[in-house]
Design an enzyme around this catalytic site. Structure first.
Site, short mmCIF file in Angstrom:
data_model
loop_
_atom_site.label_atom_id
_atom_site.label_comp_id
_atom_site.label_asym_id
_atom_site.label_seq_id
_atom_site.Cartn_x
_atom_site.Cartn_y
_atom_site.Cartn_z
N GLU A 164 -4.18 1.63 -8.42
CA GLU A 164 -4.87 1.96 -7.18
C GLU A 164 -6.17 1.17 -7.15
O GLU A 164 -6.83 1.01 -8.17
CB GLU A 164 -5.22 3.46 -7.09
CG GLU A 164 -4.04 4.38 -6.96
CD GLU A 164 -3.53 4.91 -8.30
OE1 GLU A 164 -4.13 4.58 -9.35
OE2 GLU A 164 -2.52 5.63 -8.30
N TYR A 201 -6.02 -8.90 -7.49
CA TYR A 201 -4.66 -8.40 -7.70
C TYR A 201 -3.65 -9.15 -6.84
O TYR A 201 -2.57 -9.49 -7.32
CB TYR A 201 -4.60 -6.89 -7.44
CG TYR A 201 -5.59 -6.10 -8.27
CD1 TYR A 201 -5.79 -6.40 -9.61
CD2 TYR A 201 -6.34 -5.09 -7.71
CE1 TYR A 201 -6.71 -5.69 -10.37
CE2 TYR A 201 -7.27 -4.38 -8.46
CZ TYR A 201 -7.45 -4.69 -9.79
OH TYR A 201 -8.37 -4.00 -10.55
#
Length: 144
Positions: free
Chosen positions: A101, A113
């Protein structure tokens, strides 16, 4: 800079990094509980811990708990190296995916990411507190 498995000698430094990076930091004792479990990797520069990534594993699934780089060492490729090393280890261990998350407002982390191959797969409403914020659920698929 090198990336090595987390060891007892890293715990105090990682707890300090946690304190400056997170609202609810992990203590050295909490980190100690993860020794030998999952995938916990540390970035070292000149023998000193400058960041780490932690990933708990369940069967063939990986759940990234923390990615932290000391503020004075950011934007130097350390986070990218940690994520790359984690994904490589996850492949060797035969994991199907690793997931995490990220705060919806944390654009540098989201970019890191995405550049590493993670995909946005969902939103967790009001996942974070202090301040309240949604989390983007991001996953790197290793199989299928």
């Amino acid at each position: 800079m090198t990336v090595v498995p987390m060891q007892e000698r890293h715990l105090a430094a990682l707890a300090e990094i946690e304190k400056v990076c997170f609202h609810a930091p992990w203590s050295a004792d909490m980190l100690r509980e993860e020794l030998g479990k999952g995938l916990f990797l540390v970035a070292e520069r000149d023998g000193a811990a400058v960041g780490y990534v932690g990933c708990q594993t369940v069967l063939d699934e990986g759940y990234i708990t923390n990615v932290a780089v000391s503020p004075g060492c950011r934007r130097q490729g350390i986070g990218r190296a940690l994520i790359g090393a984690l994904v490589s280890c996850a492949k060797v261990q035969g994991l199907a995916f690793v997931t995490l998350e990220a705060r919806a407002s944390n654009m540098p982390a989201i970019a890191l990411y995405e550049n590493a191959g993670f995909q946005k797969v969902g939103v967790r409403k009001n996942f974070y507190t202090a301040p309240a914020e949604d989390a983007l659920l991001m996953t790197f698929f290793l199989k299928g």
